[in-house]
Enzyme design. Structure first.
Site, PDB file in Angstrom:
ATOM      1  N   GLN A  23       0.794  -1.220   0.000  1.00  0.00           N
ATOM      2  CA  GLN A  23       0.000   0.000   0.000  1.00  0.00           C
ATOM      3  C   GLN A  23       0.829   1.274   0.000  1.00  0.00           C
ATOM      4  OE1 GLN A  23      -2.626  -1.746   3.293  1.00  0.00           O
ATOM      5  NE2 GLN A  23      -4.080  -0.492   2.180  1.00  0.00           N
ATOM      6  N   ARG A  80       4.061  -0.092  12.904  1.00  0.00           N
ATOM      7  CA  ARG A  80       3.758  -1.398  12.335  1.00  0.00           C
ATOM      8  C   ARG A  80       3.815  -1.295  10.816  1.00  0.00           C
ATOM      9  NH1 ARG A  80      -1.706  -3.861  10.983  1.00  0.00           N
ATOM     10  NH2 ARG A  80      -1.186  -5.997  10.489  1.00  0.00           N
ATOM     11  N   HIS A 124       1.047  -9.207   4.493  1.00  0.00           N
ATOM     12  CA  HIS A 124      -0.110  -8.311   4.402  1.00  0.00           C
ATOM     13  C   HIS A 124      -0.652  -8.405   2.970  1.00  0.00           C
ATOM     14  CE1 HIS A 124      -2.057  -4.692   6.544  1.00  0.00           C
ATOM     15  NE2 HIS A 124      -2.711  -4.821   5.406  1.00  0.00           N
ATOM     16  N   GLU A 169      -4.866 -10.151   8.998  1.00  0.00           N
ATOM     17  CA  GLU A 169      -6.262 -10.399   8.612  1.00  0.00           C
ATOM     18  C   GLU A 169      -6.435 -11.557   7.634  1.00  0.00           C
ATOM     19  OE1 GLU A 169      -8.072  -6.813   7.159  1.00  0.00           O
ATOM     20  OE2 GLU A 169      -7.855  -5.765   9.044  1.00  0.00           O
ATOM     21  N   ASN A 292      -7.624  -5.888  14.553  1.00  0.00           N
ATOM     22  CA  ASN A 292      -7.932  -4.732  13.718  1.00  0.00           C
ATOM     23  C   ASN A 292      -9.431  -4.504  13.803  1.00  0.00           C
ATOM     24  OD1 ASN A 292      -5.274  -4.821  12.983  1.00  0.00           O
ATOM     25  ND2 ASN A 292      -5.632  -5.355  10.837  1.00  0.00           N
ATOM     26  N   TYR A 294     -12.639  -2.001  12.768  1.00  0.00           N
ATOM     27  CA  TYR A 294     -13.181  -0.885  12.004  1.00  0.00           C
ATOM     28  C   TYR A 294     -14.650  -0.622  12.300  1.00  0.00           C
ATOM     29  CZ  TYR A 294      -8.831  -0.629   9.479  1.00  0.00           C
ATOM     30  OH  TYR A 294      -7.502  -0.455   9.179  1.00  0.00           O
ATOM     31  N   GLU A 354      -4.828  -2.093  14.155  1.00  0.00           N
ATOM     32  CA  GLU A 354      -5.354  -1.125  13.175  1.00  0.00           C
ATOM     33  C   GLU A 354      -6.681  -0.591  13.673  1.00  0.00           C
ATOM     34  OE1 GLU A 354      -5.881  -2.404   9.070  1.00  0.00           O
ATOM     35  OE2 GLU A 354      -3.952  -3.443   9.110  1.00  0.00           O
ATOM     36  N   GLU A 408      -5.523   2.046  -1.273  1.00  0.00           N
ATOM     37  CA  GLU A 408      -6.548   1.333  -0.484  1.00  0.00           C
ATOM     38  C   GLU A 408      -7.159   0.201  -1.325  1.00  0.00           C
ATOM     39  OE1 GLU A 408      -7.364   0.992   2.633  1.00  0.00           O
ATOM     40  OE2 GLU A 408      -9.123  -0.215   2.121  1.00  0.00           O
ATOM     41  N   TRP A 409      -6.312  -0.766  -1.719  1.00  0.00           N
ATOM     42  CA  TRP A 409      -6.763  -1.995  -2.377  1.00  0.00           C
ATOM     43  C   TRP A 409      -7.731  -1.692  -3.531  1.00  0.00           C
ATOM     44  CZ3 TRP A 409      -3.014  -4.870  -0.975  1.00  0.00           C
ATOM     45  CH2 TRP A 409      -2.520  -4.846   0.324  1.00  0.00           C
TER      46      TRP A 409
END
Ligand code: PNW
Length: 448
Positions: A23, A80, A124, A169, A292, A294, A354, A408-409
């Site tokens: 990223q 990280r 990742h 993840e 993580n 969200y 995260e 962002e993917w």
């Protein structure tokens, strides 16, 4: 925030920020790096917003020193980042590529010089494309390849990295990448994705052994977790929420902490290719669990013929981020307490590895980047962590996602999660108001 109103954190609590290799790094064809599954996926028409690629991303590969200076200005206690398997061991097998390791050594040393603890994630989501062509995480062999790669990174950095995180993840990688196909490798296999769960977990366990063999003391795994909120108190909604919780929160945590898979009989056809001895490998003792967080997930009974034992209706009644995700800070407290109660003595210290939000931030004429919504978001979630600690949960660190706006993917550059604004044309970094807010919070906490 006034002093009286300030939440209290234990001595030595880590104030961090996070990024990942694909990223932010860019330099896709430099330093001997090979293509990853994401380099292949971004070329698929329609796969990524605006047809964006990560060939340059934040150009962090060249600008890491400037980025470490920003971290120092923030006063971070830990950072990280992830290592790209494609830099360290191009192609996914064979000897290490010293140039790739040199980069991570420079980064690690720059952090240590500034008194920032390096927290290194080994995977990742950027699997070497060559391994994907041999089946990727659907193949058991990938787990052994991963252990070998972990050993190569540890050969170089075992003496300097404070905390090692094996996987980021694995749930999201499996679901987005192998079940729905909206992330690399883009396979819409639905239930056929499940071998990617077991093989990632096996990879984790095998890697822990390689790290320990090289004297690594602190090892963790990072899971994306989300409180499953039943749509009502009706038994069918409660059962659906329980099924979702098993898939999202327990599938990747029970084997690691308890040495067994959760009961997944609510699902039609889950088959995990478990061999004798695997769960013993997977449940090697850990020093931390990364979570993580969200958002919570609203779960309802499935509509007839749904194929899954739940529906995921839109959650209403909360403010939302630019991504459309509901903002529910207390869900983080709930999650931390859930894990504390669920796993009891089997739970290692928790780290929020995260947490963050995307908003459409722009640089104003005066050169500032006002992002009051992100400040509210972070403030609420930091308070939720404090509340969990007050309730007795052992939480040792908090990492904001992300240090920088980044790739962002599938959303490309359209979602900005950074504390620092990045102009992707000029690579200019501009600290947002949230950066200054976080800096002040850290200073007050560390000085308190
Ligand atoms: C994480 N969800 O992914 C990743 O670890 C980061 O690389 C990513 O940039 C960040 O969160 C923001 O998206 C997630 O659907 C993907 O809840 C999807 C979800 C959560 C996290």
């Amino acid at each position: 925030m006034s002093v009286a109103d300030r939440p209290r954190f234990p001595e030595g609590f880590w104030w961090g920020a996070a990024t990942s290799a694909f990223q932010v790094e860019g330099a896709a064809a430099e330093g001997g790096r090979s293509p990853s599954i994401w380099d292949a996926f971004v070329r698929r028409p329609g796969a990524v917003a605006d047809g964006a690629t990560a060939e340059t991303a934040c150009d962090h590969y060249h600008r890491y020193a400037e980025d470490v200076a920003l971290m120092a200005e923030l006063g971070l206690s830990a950072y990280r980042f992830s290592t790209a398997w494609t830099r360290v061991q191009p192609g996914g097998s064979g000897p290490a590529n010293p140039e790739g390791l040199d980069f991570y050594e420079r980064l690690t040393d720059a952090l240590l010089e500034r008194g920032i603890a390096p927290v290194l994630t080994l995977f990742h989501w950027d699997l070497p494309q060559e391994l994907q062509e041999r089946g990727g995480w659907l193949e058991r062999d990938t787990a052994y390849r991963f252990a070998e790669y972990a050993g190569l990174v540890a050969d170089r950095l075992a003496d300097r990295v404070d905390m090692w995180i094996t996987l980021n993840e694995p749930f999201v990688h499996m679901i987005y990448g192998y079940a729905w196909g909206i992330h690399a490798p883009g396979l819409p296999l639905v239930y056929g994705a499940l071998p990617a769960a077991h093989h990632q977990l096996l990879a984790h366990g095998l890697a822990v052994a390689e790290l320990r063999a090289r004297g690594v003391r602190s090892v963790a795994i990072t899971n994306n977790c989300s409180p499953a909120w039943p749509a009502s108190r009706e038994p069918a909604d409660l059962a659906a929420a329980d099924a979702y919780d098993r898939l999202h929160n327990r599938l990747f945590t029970d084997p690691v902490l308890l040495g067994e898979y959760p009961d997944l009989s609510a699902f039609d056809s889950i088959e995990l290719p478990v061999q004798d001895g695997d769960l013993k490998v997977i449940s090697a003792p850990l020093d931390g669990l990364g979570l993580n967080y969200y958002r919570p997930t609203l779960v309802a009974a499935p509509s007839p013929g749904a194929g899954l034992p739940f529906d995921l209706p839109e959650m209403t009644g909360h403010p939302i981020t630019a991504f459309g995700w509901p903002i529910v800070p207390d869900g983080l407290r709930e999650l931390l307490e859930l894990f504390h109660h669920r796993y009891g003595g089997a739970l290692p210290p928790l780290y929020v590895t995260e947490n963050g939000a995307s908003f459409p931030d722009v640089v104003a004429d005066d050169g500032t980047v006002p992002d009051p919504s992100r400040i509210d978001f972070l403030d609420g979630h930091v308070r939720a962590v404090a509340a969990a600690i007050d309730a007795g949960v052992d939480v040792r660190g908090y990492f904001a996602w992300s240090l920088l706006d980044n790739f962002e993917w599938a959303e490309g550059y359209t979602q900005r999660f950074g504390l620092v604004h990045v102009d992707f044309e000029t690579q200019r970094r501009t600290p947002k108001d949230s950066f200054h807010w976080y800096r002040d919070l850290i200073a007050a906490q560390r000085g308190a």
